[in-house]
Design a protein around this motif. Structure first.
Motif, short mmCIF file in Angstrom:
data_model
loop_
_atom_site.label_atom_id
_atom_site.label_comp_id
_atom_site.label_asym_id
_atom_site.label_seq_id
_atom_site.Cartn_x
_atom_site.Cartn_y
_atom_site.Cartn_z
N UNK A 1 6.99 1.72 6.30
CA UNK A 1 8.08 2.70 6.34
C UNK A 1 7.64 3.99 5.67
N UNK A 2 8.37 5.05 5.93
CA UNK A 2 8.06 6.33 5.31
C UNK A 2 9.33 6.92 4.72
N UNK A 3 9.15 7.77 3.72
CA UNK A 3 10.28 8.41 3.06
C UNK A 3 9.89 9.80 2.60
N UNK B 1 0.85 -1.18 0.00
CA UNK B 1 0.00 0.00 0.00
C UNK B 1 0.89 1.24 0.00
N UNK B 2 0.54 2.21 -0.82
CA UNK B 2 1.34 3.44 -0.92
C UNK B 2 0.41 4.63 -0.69
N UNK B 3 0.77 5.49 0.25
CA UNK B 3 -0.03 6.65 0.58
C UNK B 3 0.86 7.90 0.57
N UNK B 4 0.58 8.82 -0.33
CA UNK B 4 1.28 10.11 -0.36
C UNK B 4 0.54 11.05 0.59
N UNK B 5 1.00 11.14 1.82
CA UNK B 5 0.29 11.88 2.85
C UNK B 5 0.53 13.38 2.77
N UNK B 6 1.71 13.79 2.32
CA UNK B 6 2.03 15.21 2.25
C UNK B 6 2.63 15.51 0.88
N UNK C 1 4.11 7.06 2.69
CA UNK C 1 4.12 5.92 3.60
C UNK C 1 3.74 4.67 2.82
N UNK C 2 4.51 3.61 2.96
CA UNK C 2 4.23 2.34 2.29
C UNK C 2 4.16 1.24 3.34
N UNK C 3 3.41 0.20 3.05
CA UNK C 3 3.28 -0.93 3.97
C UNK C 3 2.54 -2.08 3.32
N UNK C 4 2.73 -3.27 3.88
CA UNK C 4 2.06 -4.46 3.34
C UNK C 4 0.81 -4.84 4.10
N UNK C 5 0.45 -4.07 5.14
CA UNK C 5 -0.74 -4.40 5.92
C UNK C 5 -0.59 -5.59 6.83
N UNK C 6 0.64 -6.09 7.00
CA UNK C 6 0.89 -7.26 7.85
C UNK C 6 2.07 -7.03 8.79
N UNK D 1 10.68 9.67 -5.61
CA UNK D 1 11.83 9.63 -4.72
C UNK D 1 11.41 9.22 -3.31
N UNK D 2 10.34 9.81 -2.81
CA UNK D 2 9.87 9.48 -1.46
C UNK D 2 9.45 8.02 -1.37
N UNK D 3 8.81 7.49 -2.41
CA UNK D 3 8.39 6.09 -2.40
C UNK D 3 9.59 5.16 -2.36
N UNK D 4 10.62 5.45 -3.16
CA UNK D 4 11.81 4.61 -3.17
C UNK D 4 12.51 4.62 -1.81
#
Length: 255
Positions: A127-129, A92-97, A118-123, A142-145
């Protein structure tokens, strides 16, 4: 006597057959080697068919999706917890800002775009970047990587909530996390809600006091959930008791 115009010189520019004459249009019922895209399906005789759908890959390579500068490329060797690039496709990928920033120099203001993802697998892994670039898409990439290289494992009680209540302070931001029973849901700040969804925390409540700066709230949430939780093994080791007794006393479990 009227002057005659000189004959136009022959042009060396290559012309597309069927389109070089003024007013002439290409026959759209035929496939043109320069104007039509490949690949397409062919019949038994090897002729291309206009009625067939284009054969684009359903899952594009992750290298093309995350293509960026060399220092921001994602490599499987840099991924923790034995993850592969195939696992990252389901994250899951969420661009919060996403906001516009300016750097004031002697030459004037230099604008740029800032993104926090913020990315995560829900399990239990997230992590955030942070990324900054002249364009929004490149800043988000860039933030996702960087978020995928900063993945962290989170401890969850019963794979749905935190082990105990947490009070944490990050700069001017204070956050109170409360463990909740099954079916309670995520009732908290919308930034914390997205983070918990990426981690896989289903039942939790949180209250933010003081500064509600989005960057502080996100960083405080990650810091609290990774550093402030005490596991039953740690409590049992500190009190000289068995893990079974600690689980029965604190969590009402006998196993």
């Amino acid at each position: 006597m009227a002057r005659q115009r000189p004959a136009p010189k022959a042009s060396n520019i290559a012309r597309v057959p069927g389109l070089d004459a003024p007013g002439a249009l290409h026959d759209l019922s035929e496939i043109h080697p320069l104007l039509d895209h490949y690949p397409r399906k062919t019949d038994k005789d090897g002729n291309l068919d206009l009625d067939t759908a284009r054969l684009w890959p359903s899952n594009p390579p992750l290298d093309d999706m995350l293509k960026n500068q060399a220092d921001d490329d994602v490599d499987e060797a840099s991924l923790p917890h034995g993850l592969t690039k195939e696992d990252l496709r389901r994250f899951l990928k969420r661009a919060l800002i996403v906001k516009r920033t300016s750097n004031m120099t002697t030459a004037g203001k230099i604008p740029s775009m800032y993104a926090l993802v913020v990315v995560g697998n829900g399990r239990g892994i997230a992590g955030y970047g942070e990324g900054k670039d002249d364009e929004v898409a490149r800043a988000v990439r860039k933030a996702t990587n960087r978020a995928m290289r900063n993945l962290t494992a989170f401890d969850r009680y019963d794979d749905r909530t935190i082990y105990h209540d947490i009070d944490h302070k990050f700069h001017a931001t204070k956050i109170q996390f409360r463990s909740r029973p099954p079916g309670f849901g995520n009732r908290c700040n919308h930034y914390i809600h997205e983070i918990c969804s990426c981690i896989g925390i289903l039942d939790i409540s949180a209250k933010v006091w003081g500064s509600r700066n989005p960057m502080n709230v996100i960083k405080a949430t990650f810091e609290a959930l990774t550093q402030k939780q005490k596991l039953p093994e740690d409590i049992a080791r500190g009190r000289g008791k068995r893990v079974v007794d600690v689980q029965h006393t604190y969590y009402g479990a006998s196993e």
